[in-house]
Every structure is written in structure tokens, then in C-alpha cells.
Design an enzyme around this catalytic site. Sequence first.
Site, mmCIF file in Angstrom:
data_model
loop_
_atom_site.group_PDB
_atom_site.id
_atom_site.type_symbol
_atom_site.label_atom_id
_atom_site.label_comp_id
_atom_site.label_asym_id
_atom_site.label_seq_id
_atom_site.Cartn_x
_atom_site.Cartn_y
_atom_site.Cartn_z
ATOM 1 N N LYS A 35 2.544 2.966 7.160
ATOM 2 C CA LYS A 35 3.489 3.686 8.021
ATOM 3 C C LYS A 35 4.939 3.415 7.632
ATOM 4 C CE LYS A 35 0.411 4.602 11.845
ATOM 5 N NZ LYS A 35 -0.861 4.001 11.395
HETATM 6 C C1 LIG Z 1 -2.086 4.633 11.356
HETATM 7 C C2 LIG Z 1 -3.112 3.994 10.493
HETATM 8 C C3 LIG Z 1 -4.201 4.712 9.977
HETATM 9 C C4 LIG Z 1 -4.476 6.160 10.338
HETATM 10 O O1 LIG Z 1 -3.517 7.024 9.844
HETATM 11 P P1 LIG Z 1 -3.457 8.563 10.330
HETATM 12 O O2 LIG Z 1 -2.290 9.132 9.641
HETATM 13 O O3 LIG Z 1 -3.305 8.504 11.816
HETATM 14 O O4 LIG Z 1 -4.712 9.203 9.949
HETATM 15 C C5 LIG Z 1 -5.068 4.052 9.112
HETATM 16 N N1 LIG Z 1 -4.893 2.757 8.791
HETATM 17 C C6 LIG Z 1 -3.863 2.020 9.268
HETATM 18 C C7 LIG Z 1 -3.732 0.597 8.886
HETATM 19 C C8 LIG Z 1 -2.930 2.612 10.133
HETATM 20 O O5 LIG Z 1 -1.901 1.884 10.611
#
Ligand SMILES: *Cc1c(COP(=O)(O)O)cnc(C)c1O
Length: 469
Positions: A112
Site C-alpha cells: 500500500k
Molecule cells: C490490502 C492488502 C491486500 C489486498 O489488496 P486489494 O487491493 O484490496 O486487493 C493484500 N495483502 C496485503 C498485505 C494488504 O495489505
Amino acid sequence: MRYISTRGQAPALNFEDVLLAGLASDGGLYVPENLPRFTQEEIASWAGLPYHELAFRVMRPFVEGSIADADFRRILEETYGEFAHAAVAPLRQLGGNEWVMELFHGPTLAFKDFALQLLGRLLDHVLVKRGERVVIIGATSGDTGSAAIEGCRRCDNVDIFILHPHQRVSEVQRRQMTTILGENIHNIAIEGNFDDCQEMVKASFADQSFLKGTRLVAVNSINWARIMAQIVYYFHAALQLGGPARSVAFSVPTGNFGDIFAGYLARNMGLPISQLVVATNRNDILHRFMSGNQYVKETLHATLSPSMDIMVSSNFERLLFDLHGRSGSAIAELMDRFRQGGGFSVEQDRWSEARKLFDSLAVSDEQTCQTIAEVFASTGEVLDPHTAIGVKAARECRRSLDIPMVVLGTAHPVKFPEAVEQAGVGKALELPAHLSDLFSREERSTVLPNDLAAVQGFVSQHGNRGKPL
Ligand SMILES: *Cc1c(COP(=O)(O)O)cnc(C)c1O
């Protein structure tokens, strides 16, 4: 570049306004009116570019007309210069033609950061230019909150309020949020669960009168800028592995369908991607759609991969929009049906179209731990539980052994020690150097009851650099 809503009724916006918007006014999500498309020669010419420069080439068409080239270049260089690995998104080989793209070298150790560190800087740039202030209210089950706070900590024109469920996030995740101190940073621990937090955020977007005219900005993956930033690393990986002359496949641990939707866009922009694997945990609404054309809400289960514990995938609407010939009225109708009855199927030919590209698997906690153990035994690498789900799904769903398979490594294992412990990996995990003193840092947060009026009252009392709005 202009952006339109998936439900067809909201006004088209430019990049700057889409950055500051949450949902479109018709309840839809913003998508580019026309996706840029690159030729194979153009993509091939990007081989060897540093990450931030590749990011500039891929994203420039999306911000054109809103952010000047020189500013955008500087922002990207700053954003990705802060990552702890020189390659920013390095590939690590796990097996025959099988790779993990490590997306956890950013400040908060999850993918993220790629989007939220950029989002914070873009917001700052646009708000300074406009002389405006905004308030961010976001809910987090862990990773989004820390990345958003880290991304906005230096934005003088942003006050950020992050709601997390009190005593229900891991200690590393909590400390990554609560130890960032600043008069514009506000951590609220809600005496409730993640859904309660998210409901309060939704309600606050729906009625913003408590903000006294200050604009509210979204940091969850409905914000277009987040998707945009995630497109880049698909190009980055493919270029390392012989693309665009050669096709590449990706397996993506998925909750809200944000990260994998970025891969779908990369393909539509000209990158030869032969397969996208949707990897879910037990909360498998996306797997049930991909495998059986059923998009139906079910009860939420807590798993060892909490960042994918969702009942409904908010970004899936963006794919549905394309599958329905970009008809806003068709999507409005589907979503209405979903809200009323809890589920739908799409016409067979539309579903078959999706299945040409997408495969899927739902992975249990037990299989997740097994995969962590197997990969550790065969390579010495410790995977986080989300990445392990991606690896398991890649191995089960892979269509061709000749095509490189890249699993998106979405988090550093140190964030999820419970799963790693259960997997029986006897290797002590250490926090990276920039977080080594995390457990001795001062924490700051406020515990509030699960009550909308209390939360909104808190925001209006502290929404202007800690002072009342
Ligand atoms: C947010 C997240 C996901 C999922 O991502 P999306 O874009 O919501 O599909 C997967 N793994 C981790 C570690 C995350 O923080």
C-alpha cells in the site's frame, strides 16, 4: 485526461478533482474515460529505467493537464527514493520460472506504500497550489492506516483521522500508526470491529455537515490515484523478465480487487499479460464469481490474512463496468440488485470474457501455513500469509510453465508473526532497520465508543491541526 463514473450519472472530472473525490456523486467509482495505450516498441524502450522514471512514463497520461511534468518527476523521485531497496520492487525467484515481486520495502512494509506515499505527496502538491485544506477519514484493519498516515505526515494542509478496531490489530500494525506523532495526525481506536469503523467512514462521507465546509478525501482503494500507482509495478516486473517480447502471468492476493485491477489495466495499456490469478482467503466472493459466476455476499470470517478479510470487493465494480461495455445504467442496475438481494450473476458471454484472463483460488488458513512452511523449506524465504496465498494460487492455477509467473509479495512477514509462527518456521523475524526501535517509541491514540456522533464530534474538535474546525 478525463474520468467518468461507473454508474454514468456523475459529472466527468479531471485528475485533480478525482484525486480529491471519494465516490462519484451517483455512487459509482471513477475510471479513465480513455485508457492510454503504449506500443510494444515504446514499452521495450523503458527497459532499465529506474523505478521512478518508469513510473513517470506509465502514469504521465493519467495526470496530464493537472500536474506539470517537472513537478510529477520530482514527486515520484521523492516517493520511491524513500523505499529501503534500491530496486524498489525487487524480484526474488522461488522456483522454476516462478517469482515473488517484493512490494514491502516501503516505509510501512506493505504494498500500500506504493500508492499511499504517492497519494500523500500529490495531495500536498494540489492543496498547496489551491490554498485549500482537507480532512481525511479512513478505516483500517491494519495496513492502509499506517501507509496513509506515513504518506500524509508532512502534508500541512491535511488532517488525517484513522479509525482502527480497538485491540483488534496486531501490535506491529498499531504501533506503525500510533507512533507517528504530529498535530495533524489522529489515531482513533473504536470500541468495535473493522466493519463498525468502515460504516462510520461511509456515514461521514454521506453527510458531511459536521465538517463545516471542509472537504473530505478518501484514502481507500476507491480513490483512483491508488489504482494508478499500482499499474507501474506490473510493467516493472515484465520488463525484468523479458517483456514485452515475452508474456508474463501474475498471481495477486486480493481483497478489494484494487491491486489486481491495476494488473488488468496494465494489460489493456499494452503490456502482454497472459493470465491473472485472483488469490483469496476464506472470504472468497471473488473466487466464487470467477469460478462459478456468482457474486454473492456471505458472512465474514477472521483469517490469518486479515488484510483480505472482506465481504464485498469495492473495486470489482470497475471490472464489471468494462465487462458490460462501459454501460453506466447496466452497472447501476446490477449494484441495485446486489444491495437489495445480496447477489447476481452476469450473462454467460461476459463471464467467459473475464475467464479468458482471470483464474482464481480460495486458500484456507491451513493451506496458507503449509505454503509458508514449504517455501521456507525449499528456499529459506519466509513469506507473509497474504503472499503465501498468492503462491498457493499461482501453483494451482498456472496455465503454462513456459511463461514466467510473478506472485505479488504484498507484505513483509514481520507484520504477521501469528501466521509465521503457526507455520512452524523456526526463524526469528527482525524489523527492518528504520523500524528497529518501534517497540520503544511513544504511542498516541484516542479510544472512542462505537458511536458516530462521538467520532464526528472528535473530528470537528481537532480537524484543523488539532484545533476545532
Ligand atoms: C490490502 C492488502 C491486500 C489486498 O489488496 P486489494 O487491493 O484490496 O486487493 C493484500 N495483502 C496485503 C498485505 C494488504 O495489505
